[in-house]
Motif scaffolding. Structure first.
Motif, PDB file in Angstrom:
ATOM      1  N   ILE A  10     -10.922 -14.365 -25.287  1.00  0.00           N
ATOM      2  CA  ILE A  10      -9.584 -14.030 -24.770  1.00  0.00           C
ATOM      3  C   ILE A  10      -8.655 -15.224 -24.879  1.00  0.00           C
ATOM      4  O   ILE A  10      -7.510 -15.097 -25.328  1.00  0.00           O
ATOM      5  N   LEU A  11      -9.162 -16.396 -24.507  1.00  0.00           N
ATOM      6  CA  LEU A  11      -8.304 -17.590 -24.603  1.00  0.00           C
ATOM      7  C   LEU A  11      -7.915 -17.865 -26.051  1.00  0.00           C
ATOM      8  O   LEU A  11      -6.791 -18.285 -26.332  1.00  0.00           O
ATOM      9  N   SER A  13      -7.331 -15.718 -28.226  1.00  0.00           N
ATOM     10  CA  SER A  13      -6.397 -14.704 -28.739  1.00  0.00           C
ATOM     11  C   SER A  13      -4.955 -15.013 -28.337  1.00  0.00           C
ATOM     12  O   SER A  13      -4.053 -14.209 -28.583  1.00  0.00           O
ATOM     13  N   ALA A  14      -4.747 -16.194 -27.744  1.00  0.00           N
ATOM     14  CA  ALA A  14      -3.400 -16.543 -27.247  1.00  0.00           C
ATOM     15  C   ALA A  14      -2.358 -16.512 -28.363  1.00  0.00           C
ATOM     16  O   ALA A  14      -1.200 -16.160 -28.142  1.00  0.00           O
ATOM     17  N   GLY A  15      -2.788 -16.877 -29.563  1.00  0.00           N
ATOM     18  CA  GLY A  15      -1.869 -16.912 -30.703  1.00  0.00           C
ATOM     19  C   GLY A  15      -1.205 -15.570 -30.979  1.00  0.00           C
ATOM     20  O   GLY A  15      -0.099 -15.511 -31.522  1.00  0.00           O
ATOM     21  N   LEU A  17       0.144 -13.684 -28.941  1.00  0.00           N
ATOM     22  CA  LEU A  17       1.344 -13.530 -28.113  1.00  0.00           C
ATOM     23  C   LEU A  17       2.565 -14.191 -28.758  1.00  0.00           C
ATOM     24  O   LEU A  17       3.655 -14.161 -28.202  1.00  0.00           O
ATOM     25  N   LYS A  18       2.359 -14.769 -29.950  1.00  0.00           N
ATOM     26  CA  LYS A  18       3.480 -15.397 -30.654  1.00  0.00           C
ATOM     27  C   LYS A  18       4.272 -14.351 -31.428  1.00  0.00           C
ATOM     28  O   LYS A  18       5.343 -14.627 -31.952  1.00  0.00           O
ATOM     29  N   ASN A  20       5.827 -11.545 -30.601  1.00  0.00           N
ATOM     30  CA  ASN A  20       6.889 -10.709 -30.038  1.00  0.00           C
ATOM     31  C   ASN A  20       8.150 -10.868 -30.874  1.00  0.00           C
ATOM     32  O   ASN A  20       8.570 -11.983 -31.152  1.00  0.00           O
ATOM     33  N   ARG A  21       8.725  -9.759 -31.276  1.00  0.00           N
ATOM     34  CA  ARG A  21       9.962  -9.821 -32.060  1.00  0.00           C
ATOM     35  C   ARG A  21      11.026  -9.019 -31.348  1.00  0.00           C
ATOM     36  O   ARG A  21      10.746  -7.996 -30.734  1.00  0.00           O
TER      37      ARG A  21
ATOM     38  N   ASN B  20      10.757 -14.989 -27.954  1.00  0.00           N
ATOM     39  CA  ASN B  20       9.313 -15.037 -27.761  1.00  0.00           C
ATOM     40  C   ASN B  20       8.932 -15.908 -26.567  1.00  0.00           C
ATOM     41  O   ASN B  20       8.102 -15.513 -25.734  1.00  0.00           O
ATOM     42  N   ASN B  24       7.319 -14.470 -23.051  1.00  0.00           N
ATOM     43  CA  ASN B  24       6.027 -14.935 -22.541  1.00  0.00           C
ATOM     44  C   ASN B  24       6.137 -15.595 -21.168  1.00  0.00           C
ATOM     45  O   ASN B  24       5.148 -15.704 -20.457  1.00  0.00           O
ATOM     46  N   LEU B 118      -5.293 -11.481 -20.813  1.00  0.00           N
ATOM     47  CA  LEU B 118      -4.769 -12.841 -20.991  1.00  0.00           C
ATOM     48  C   LEU B 118      -3.393 -12.954 -20.345  1.00  0.00           C
ATOM     49  O   LEU B 118      -3.093 -13.939 -19.660  1.00  0.00           O
ATOM     50  N   ILE B 119      -2.565 -11.934 -20.543  1.00  0.00           N
ATOM     51  CA  ILE B 119      -1.222 -11.929 -19.963  1.00  0.00           C
ATOM     52  C   ILE B 119      -1.307 -11.966 -18.435  1.00  0.00           C
ATOM     53  O   ILE B 119      -0.576 -12.716 -17.773  1.00  0.00           O
ATOM     54  N   PHE B 133       1.077 -24.142 -21.131  1.00  0.00           N
ATOM     55  CA  PHE B 133       0.102 -23.337 -21.892  1.00  0.00           C
ATOM     56  C   PHE B 133       0.801 -22.520 -22.975  1.00  0.00           C
ATOM     57  O   PHE B 133       0.341 -22.445 -24.117  1.00  0.00           O
ATOM     58  N   HIS B 137      -0.286 -23.328 -26.660  1.00  0.00           N
ATOM     59  CA  HIS B 137      -1.253 -22.406 -27.285  1.00  0.00           C
ATOM     60  C   HIS B 137      -0.630 -21.151 -27.867  1.00  0.00           C
ATOM     61  O   HIS B 137      -1.284 -20.458 -28.629  1.00  0.00           O
ATOM     62  N   ILE B 138       0.601 -20.850 -27.475  1.00  0.00           N
ATOM     63  CA  ILE B 138       1.255 -19.670 -28.072  1.00  0.00           C
ATOM     64  C   ILE B 138       2.286 -20.138 -29.092  1.00  0.00           C
ATOM     65  O   ILE B 138       2.282 -19.705 -30.241  1.00  0.00           O
ATOM     66  N   GLU B 139       3.141 -21.067 -28.679  1.00  0.00           N
ATOM     67  CA  GLU B 139       4.121 -21.591 -29.633  1.00  0.00           C
ATOM     68  C   GLU B 139       3.523 -22.679 -30.527  1.00  0.00           C
ATOM     69  O   GLU B 139       4.126 -23.057 -31.528  1.00  0.00           O
ATOM     70  N   GLU B 140       2.352 -23.185 -30.110  1.00  0.00           N
ATOM     71  CA  GLU B 140       1.607 -24.182 -30.908  1.00  0.00           C
ATOM     72  C   GLU B 140       2.454 -25.425 -31.208  1.00  0.00           C
ATOM     73  O   GLU B 140       2.477 -25.923 -32.343  1.00  0.00           O
ATOM     74  N   LEU B 168      -7.065 -20.498 -15.778  1.00  0.00           N
ATOM     75  CA  LEU B 168      -7.175 -19.284 -16.598  1.00  0.00           C
ATOM     76  C   LEU B 168      -8.626 -18.805 -16.630  1.00  0.00           C
ATOM     77  O   LEU B 168      -8.884 -17.602 -16.510  1.00  0.00           O
TER      78      LEU B 168
END
Lengths: 93, 183
Positions: A10-11, A13-15, A17-18, A20-21, B20, B24, B118-119, B133, B137-140, B168
């Motif tokens: 799950i952790l 899979s964070a990518g 969430l990038k 969203n459009r 985005n 988030n 996760l959300i 975070f 980890h999302i926007e990297e 988390l």
């Protein structure tokens, strides 16, 4: 799947969430908001300028009236003084 | 005219990125759209104050995060005031912590089950840990940039990130146990 593995998956899979459009392009709404804000600011400025103008006019009228009153008072005092002088002169004669 | 075109280019380049991040942080498509618009209105008004010490990305991210924080703090205040109403007019608990996508039923992001968990977990984090975070980890983004955006040291960012991951894991562990209990 054990708990630790599940949590790691799950952790990791964070990518996702990038992705969203925006559904719609927001450019037009943004430009509309900017124009509305600009108009509001201009309206507020105009309001303050009007208030300042009214205050200035009022102050001018006040000072003109005050000056007139003062002048009238001066004239009255001068008349009273002149009368007294005349009276003294007559008396002396 | 040149300035208008430049501004349009800025919006077209960055609006999805900004949206985005906002989404988030607030997990509401309508609010995220509003915040995105507000970010660009702020940019338009304050472009002359952009001092070029930071990159334009950093500047935009910083404005976005501040706007999201303003929204979330106002929401928290309304919630606290709402408690007083609840004493006299109790209403149903909001037992569904999943993001409000009812504003946009045709949301492009399909919430798979794991992503939903996760959300939920991210949403339970304190605001600063959540932000770090999301940016890491999302926007990297690199930690150096995150430190600049949040006006913190790199050590502080590392610490927040570590705590975020610990929290988390704790939250996901609880969810896992509840799932298994239910089944």
């Amino acid at each position: 799947m054990n708990k630790e593995q599940w949590i790691e998956d799950i952790l990791n899979s964070a990518g996702e969430l990038k992705n969203n459009r925006l559904k719609n392009d927001l450019l037009n709404s943004i430009l509309l908001k900017i124009n509305t804000n600009t108009n509001n600011i201009n309206n507020i400025k105009l309001r303050w300028i009007s208030i300042a103008a009214i205050v200035l006019i009022f102050m001018n009228i006040s000072s003109v009236l005050h000056a007139k009153t003062h002048k009238n008072k001066q004239n009255n005092n001068i008349s009273i003084l002149a009368d007294e002088l005349n009276a003294n002169n007559n008396y002396n004669y | 005219m040149g300035n208008e075109n430049a501004f349009k280019m800025l919006v077209e380049t960055y609006q999805h990125k900004i949206y985005n991040i906002a989404y988030n942080l607030v997990f509401d498509t309508g609010i995220a759209e509003d915040i995105t618009q507000e970010v660009f209105v702020s940019v338009f008004k304050s472009i002359l104050t952009f001092n070029e010490k930071s990159s334009i990305d950093t500047w935009l991210y910083r404005i976005t995060i501040n706007k999201c924080y303003d929204y979330l703090r106002a929401k928290e205040r309304r919630k606290k005031l709402g408690f007083i109403n609840n004493v006299f007019f109790p209403f149903e608990d909001d037992a569904n912590p999943l993001p409000a996508t009812n504003h946009n039923p045709e949301s492009q992001l399909v919430h798979k089950e794991n992503t939903s968990y996760l959300i939920i977990a991210i949403n339970s984090l304190p605001l600063n840990q959540k932000t770090v975070f999301i940016l890491a980890h999302i926007e990297e983004l690199p930690q150096k940039e995150i430190a600049e955006i949040m006006s913190l040291s790199i050590k502080a960012i590392e610490s927040l990130l570590q705590r975020a991951k610990i929290n988390l894991r704790k939250k996901l562990s609880t969810i896992y146990d509840r799932r298994n209990k239910a089944s």
